[in-house]
Design a protein around this motif. Structure first.
Motif, PDB file in Angstrom:
ATOM      1  N   ARG A  88       0.746  -1.150   0.293  1.00  0.00           N
ATOM      2  CA  ARG A  88       0.306  -0.265  -0.010  1.00  0.00           C
ATOM      3  C   ARG A  88       0.799   1.298  -0.128  1.00  0.00           C
ATOM      4  O   ARG A  88       0.660   2.208  -0.869  1.00  0.00           O
ATOM      5  CB  ARG A  88      -0.816  -0.070   1.128  1.00  0.00           C
ATOM      6  CG  ARG A  88      -2.198  -0.699   0.885  1.00  0.00           C
ATOM      7  CD  ARG A  88      -3.340  -0.746   2.118  1.00  0.00           C
ATOM      8  NE  ARG A  88      -2.733  -0.571   3.448  1.00  0.00           N
ATOM      9  CZ  ARG A  88      -2.902  -1.625   4.146  1.00  0.00           C
ATOM     10  NH1 ARG A  88      -3.712  -3.054   3.594  1.00  0.00           N
ATOM     11  NH2 ARG A  88      -2.302  -2.256   5.369  1.00  0.00           N
ATOM     12  N   ALA A  89       1.861   1.272   1.476  1.00  0.00           N
ATOM     13  CA  ALA A  89       2.841   2.717   0.788  1.00  0.00           C
ATOM     14  C   ALA A  89       3.396   2.618  -0.617  1.00  0.00           C
ATOM     15  O   ALA A  89       3.422   3.570  -0.968  1.00  0.00           O
ATOM     16  CB  ALA A  89       4.058   2.391   2.211  1.00  0.00           C
ATOM     17  N   LEU A  90       3.533   1.566  -1.041  1.00  0.00           N
ATOM     18  CA  LEU A  90       4.584   1.876  -2.491  1.00  0.00           C
ATOM     19  C   LEU A  90       3.744   2.524  -3.553  1.00  0.00           C
ATOM     20  O   LEU A  90       3.685   3.026  -4.376  1.00  0.00           O
ATOM     21  CB  LEU A  90       4.905   0.489  -3.375  1.00  0.00           C
ATOM     22  CG  LEU A  90       6.537  -0.041  -1.846  1.00  0.00           C
ATOM     23  CD1 LEU A  90       7.339  -1.506  -2.597  1.00  0.00           C
ATOM     24  CD2 LEU A  90       7.647   1.755  -2.618  1.00  0.00           C
ATOM     25  N   GLU A  91       2.481   1.711  -3.702  1.00  0.00           N
ATOM     26  CA  GLU A  91       1.218   2.279  -4.335  1.00  0.00           C
ATOM     27  C   GLU A  91       0.909   3.308  -4.225  1.00  0.00           C
ATOM     28  O   GLU A  91       0.453   4.063  -4.937  1.00  0.00           O
ATOM     29  CB  GLU A  91       0.293   1.443  -4.235  1.00  0.00           C
ATOM     30  CG  GLU A  91       0.216  -0.338  -5.186  1.00  0.00           C
ATOM     31  CD  GLU A  91      -0.518  -1.177  -4.512  1.00  0.00           C
ATOM     32  OE1 GLU A  91      -1.723  -1.095  -3.671  1.00  0.00           O
ATOM     33  OE2 GLU A  91      -1.218  -1.729  -5.714  1.00  0.00           O
ATOM     34  N   SER A  92       0.991   3.712  -3.086  1.00  0.00           N
ATOM     35  CA  SER A  92       0.344   5.293  -3.109  1.00  0.00           C
ATOM     36  C   SER A  92       1.635   6.600  -3.324  1.00  0.00           C
ATOM     37  O   SER A  92       1.033   8.133  -3.687  1.00  0.00           O
ATOM     38  CB  SER A  92       0.249   5.624  -1.094  1.00  0.00           C
ATOM     39  OG  SER A  92       0.926   5.624  -0.477  1.00  0.00           O
ATOM     40  N   ALA A  93       3.008   5.686  -3.470  1.00  0.00           N
ATOM     41  CA  ALA A  93       3.648   6.656  -3.645  1.00  0.00           C
ATOM     42  C   ALA A  93       3.483   6.005  -5.528  1.00  0.00           C
ATOM     43  O   ALA A  93       4.424   6.564  -6.413  1.00  0.00           O
ATOM     44  CB  ALA A  93       4.869   6.425  -3.886  1.00  0.00           C
ATOM     45  N   ASP A  94       3.118   5.634  -5.896  1.00  0.00           N
ATOM     46  CA  ASP A  94       2.607   5.502  -7.460  1.00  0.00           C
ATOM     47  C   ASP A  94       3.381   4.561  -8.060  1.00  0.00           C
ATOM     48  O   ASP A  94       3.763   5.322  -9.063  1.00  0.00           O
ATOM     49  CB  ASP A  94       2.494   6.903  -8.096  1.00  0.00           C
ATOM     50  CG  ASP A  94       1.573   7.995  -8.196  1.00  0.00           C
ATOM     51  OD1 ASP A  94       1.021   7.439  -8.189  1.00  0.00           O
ATOM     52  OD2 ASP A  94       1.684   9.152  -8.083  1.00  0.00           O
ATOM     53  N   VAL A 107       7.272  -4.076 -11.531  1.00  0.00           N
ATOM     54  CA  VAL A 107       7.004  -2.892 -11.638  1.00  0.00           C
ATOM     55  C   VAL A 107       7.038  -1.914 -12.225  1.00  0.00           C
ATOM     56  O   VAL A 107       7.994  -2.037 -12.900  1.00  0.00           O
ATOM     57  CB  VAL A 107       8.158  -2.914 -10.043  1.00  0.00           C
ATOM     58  CG1 VAL A 107       7.725  -1.690  -8.942  1.00  0.00           C
ATOM     59  CG2 VAL A 107       7.886  -3.989  -8.666  1.00  0.00           C
ATOM     60  N   ARG A 108       6.508  -1.159 -11.784  1.00  0.00           N
ATOM     61  CA  ARG A 108       6.839   0.662 -12.532  1.00  0.00           C
ATOM     62  C   ARG A 108       5.869   1.490 -11.912  1.00  0.00           C
ATOM     63  O   ARG A 108       4.812   1.572 -11.385  1.00  0.00           O
ATOM     64  CB  ARG A 108       5.809  -0.115 -14.567  1.00  0.00           C
ATOM     65  CG  ARG A 108       4.353   0.119 -14.267  1.00  0.00           C
ATOM     66  CD  ARG A 108       4.390   0.010 -16.220  1.00  0.00           C
ATOM     67  NE  ARG A 108       2.613  -0.389 -15.306  1.00  0.00           N
ATOM     68  CZ  ARG A 108       2.169  -0.459 -16.751  1.00  0.00           C
ATOM     69  NH1 ARG A 108       2.792  -1.373 -17.619  1.00  0.00           N
ATOM     70  NH2 ARG A 108       1.096  -0.855 -16.923  1.00  0.00           N
ATOM     71  N   LEU A 109       6.493   2.772 -13.304  1.00  0.00           N
ATOM     72  CA  LEU A 109       6.146   3.786 -11.944  1.00  0.00           C
ATOM     73  C   LEU A 109       4.689   4.369 -12.506  1.00  0.00           C
ATOM     74  O   LEU A 109       4.391   4.001 -13.967  1.00  0.00           O
ATOM     75  CB  LEU A 109       6.211   4.899 -12.007  1.00  0.00           C
ATOM     76  CG  LEU A 109       7.314   5.058 -11.156  1.00  0.00           C
ATOM     77  CD1 LEU A 109       8.459   6.347 -11.315  1.00  0.00           C
ATOM     78  CD2 LEU A 109       7.011   4.858  -9.616  1.00  0.00           C
ATOM     79  N   LYS A 110       3.599   4.744 -12.331  1.00  0.00           N
ATOM     80  CA  LYS A 110       2.560   4.879 -13.090  1.00  0.00           C
ATOM     81  C   LYS A 110       2.431   6.099 -13.695  1.00  0.00           C
ATOM     82  O   LYS A 110       3.049   6.566 -13.793  1.00  0.00           O
ATOM     83  CB  LYS A 110       0.944   5.130 -11.768  1.00  0.00           C
ATOM     84  CG  LYS A 110       0.575   4.334 -11.348  1.00  0.00           C
ATOM     85  CD  LYS A 110      -0.571   4.520 -10.270  1.00  0.00           C
ATOM     86  CE  LYS A 110      -0.510   3.546  -9.101  1.00  0.00           C
ATOM     87  NZ  LYS A 110      -1.211   4.181  -8.134  1.00  0.00           N
ATOM     88  N   LYS A 111       1.264   5.938 -15.136  1.00  0.00           N
ATOM     89  CA  LYS A 111       1.921   6.799 -15.991  1.00  0.00           C
ATOM     90  C   LYS A 111       1.239   8.684 -14.820  1.00  0.00           C
ATOM     91  O   LYS A 111       0.527   8.542 -14.913  1.00  0.00           O
ATOM     92  CB  LYS A 111       0.773   6.729 -17.013  1.00  0.00           C
ATOM     93  CG  LYS A 111       1.362   7.447 -17.719  1.00  0.00           C
ATOM     94  CD  LYS A 111       0.815   7.071 -19.364  1.00  0.00           C
ATOM     95  CE  LYS A 111       0.901   6.390 -20.751  1.00  0.00           C
ATOM     96  NZ  LYS A 111       0.084   6.036 -22.001  1.00  0.00           N
ATOM     97  N   ALA A 112       2.339   9.866 -15.648  1.00  0.00           N
ATOM     98  CA  ALA A 112       2.040  10.861 -14.761  1.00  0.00           C
ATOM     99  C   ALA A 112       0.098  11.185 -15.658  1.00  0.00           C
ATOM    100  O   ALA A 112      -0.011  11.400 -16.862  1.00  0.00           O
ATOM    101  CB  ALA A 112       3.115  11.758 -15.337  1.00  0.00           C
ATOM    102  N   LYS A 113      -0.694  11.102 -14.545  1.00  0.00           N
ATOM    103  CA  LYS A 113      -1.616  12.722 -15.567  1.00  0.00           C
ATOM    104  C   LYS A 113      -1.630  13.797 -15.866  1.00  0.00           C
ATOM    105  O   LYS A 113      -0.997  15.053 -15.225  1.00  0.00           O
ATOM    106  CB  LYS A 113      -2.963  12.295 -13.627  1.00  0.00           C
ATOM    107  CG  LYS A 113      -2.985  11.190 -13.823  1.00  0.00           C
ATOM    108  CD  LYS A 113      -3.625  11.406 -12.869  1.00  0.00           C
ATOM    109  CE  LYS A 113      -4.200   9.745 -12.147  1.00  0.00           C
ATOM    110  NZ  LYS A 113      -5.671   9.839 -11.627  1.00  0.00           N
TER     111      LYS A 113
END
Length: 117
Positions: A88-94, A107-113
């Motif tokens: 959850r901590a990692l997901e909340s950091a995108d 694992v990847r970073l979410k696409k910037a909105k």
């Protein structure tokens, strides 16, 4: 309306019943089903993407540093609740966990909105 199928009889598509079902699955359940368990390698990779230290992750997850260190080094089995807190901590950091798709989970970073102009 049902017709018995005789041996040698070809069925037409029009003879088949039409069934329509819309399923709107919960995104969290899909994610948990896709990656059933956070692996230590996922955790290390996610931290690297965020440029986080183990103490930073421990603080973000509300856990002790030894729990994060032990999990990442596979020193001991940590509780499922601790693993969920890390996730959850990692997901909340995108951070986004990628399901097995033939090339393995990742694992990847979410696409910037994009911001509206």
């Amino acid at each position: 309306m049902s017709r018995a199928l005789r041996v040698g009889h070809q069925m037409d598509v029009a003879d088949l019943p039409i069934v329509s079902l819309i399923i709107r699955p919960d995104a969290r359940r899909l994610r948990e089903a896709a990656i059933p368990e956070l692996m230590p390698a996922h955790c290390r990779a996610a931290r690297a993407l965020l440029d986080w230290t183990q103490p930073q992750l421990a603080e973000a997850a509300g856990l002790g540093l030894s729990t994060v260190v032990d999990f990442e080094r596979s020193r001991r089995a940590v509780s499922p609740e601790a693993v969920q807190a890390i996730s959850r901590a990692l997901e909340s950091a995108d951070v986004e966990f990628i399901a097995e798709n033939g090339g393995g989970p990742g694992v990847r970073l979410k696409k910037a909105k994009r911001k509206a102009k």
